[in-house]
Design an enzyme around this catalytic site. Structure first.
Site: not given
Length: 306
Positions: A273-275
């Site tokens: 994931t990349e927030v």
């Protein structure tokens, strides 16, 4: 101007040596507490989960126990789901999202899945809000046997007995404005290269595995997260952070070849994931929530598509 001319450590075109690394390390200031934020937060969970120390790091006169959380009702016939956070210590929602998932949702999978959660892989970097360990090494390019990163080596050894048994591995990360203002310029300086400016995507995205793409799995996670925060659009070149977008909010890396955390286990379903916590459209809690929703969607999909 390239980073070698402007970064305060090193000389243009020359990779860092021990002197430069020591100079860099001396500038890193402890800004928060791993003991208070992570170890303390794990204590109430001992009533419901098995919490063990899988290794320890001794850096700059400080001792960091490395902690793993397992389902108490572990059964060999159940599918194994792995969640990792804090590989890059400055990516805050990866750590706090993992802790929030454990506190609020992990018990929902009792009797359905074996959960293994490592909420903070890199505690020294977590305290200094940095990407690297004190040797100026990025753990997330070094998840392999013989790793120069103590953080990566400890996790590789923890997971080695589980290779081939993990069904799903989700690794929780962030992409921040400081990637462009500090960490990529520092990387270029460290390696004696010119800094090539990039573009930070505004929103959440995922990294699939080039060697084992699972587009339906990635899409299920994206659809779930889109209810919590916005998904990053591709740039004018059809890319996200320099890689072609293969589906809305999804790019691909060769996880194992690059020594990335999500490539350790050979799981069928993997994602990173990349927030984007610096977005004016997202709050810190929203970023934590996005990580939790991503974890739940990943586990739910894997359970349904075993």
């Amino acid at each position: 101007m390239n980073s070698q001319a402007s970064y305060p450590i090193g000389s243009h075109g020359q990779p860092w040596g021990a002197v430069e690394v020591a100079d860099w390390r001396s500038r890193q200031v402890k800004r928060r507490s791993y003991a208070a934020d992570v170890l303390h937060a794990l204590e109430p969970l001992r009533e419901r989960f098995d919490i063990t120390e899988y290794g320890a790091l001794d850096y700059t006169g400080e001792h960091y126990p490395l902690m793993a959380v397992r389902s108490r009702d572990w059964r060999e016939e159940l599918p194994l789901m792995l969640v990792t956070g804090g590989v890059h210590g400055y990516e805050t929602s990866g750590v706090h999202g993992a802790l929030q998932f454990l506190r609020d949702h992990a018990q929902d999978y009792a009797g359905r899945a074996n959960l293994l959660v490592v909420p903070c892989v890199s505690p020294w970097a977590y305290e200094r809000i940095h990407r690297w360990n004190p040797d100026a090494i990025d753990p997330n390019r070094n998840f392999r046997e013989g790793s120069p990163s103590g953080e990566a080596s400890a996790l590789v050894h923890l997971l080695a007995p589980l290779h081939g048994r993990v069904l799903m591995h989700i690794d929780l990360h962030e992409t921040t404005d400081s990637d462009e203002s500090e960490f990529r310029p520092a990387l270029a300086a460290r390696d004696g290269k010119d800094f090539e400016p990039g573009e930070i995507p505004d929103g959440f995205y995922l990294v699939d595995d080039t060697e084992n793409p699972q587009p339906a799995f990635q899409q299920a996670v994206i659809e779930a997260v889109a209810k919590v925060t916005h998904i990053a659009p591709a740039d004018a070149h059809g890319e996200i952070i320099g890689s072609p977008q293969v589906a809305p909010g999804v790019i691909e890396y060769a996880l194992k070849a690059l020594g990335l955390c999500a490539g350790i286990t050979g799981a069928r379903y993997t994602t990173t994931t990349e927030v984007y916590p610096d977005s004016p459209r997202a709050t810190p809690q929203q970023c934590n929530d996005a990580q939790v929703v991503a974890v739940r969607a990943a586990i739910d999909y894997a359970l349904t598509h075993r």
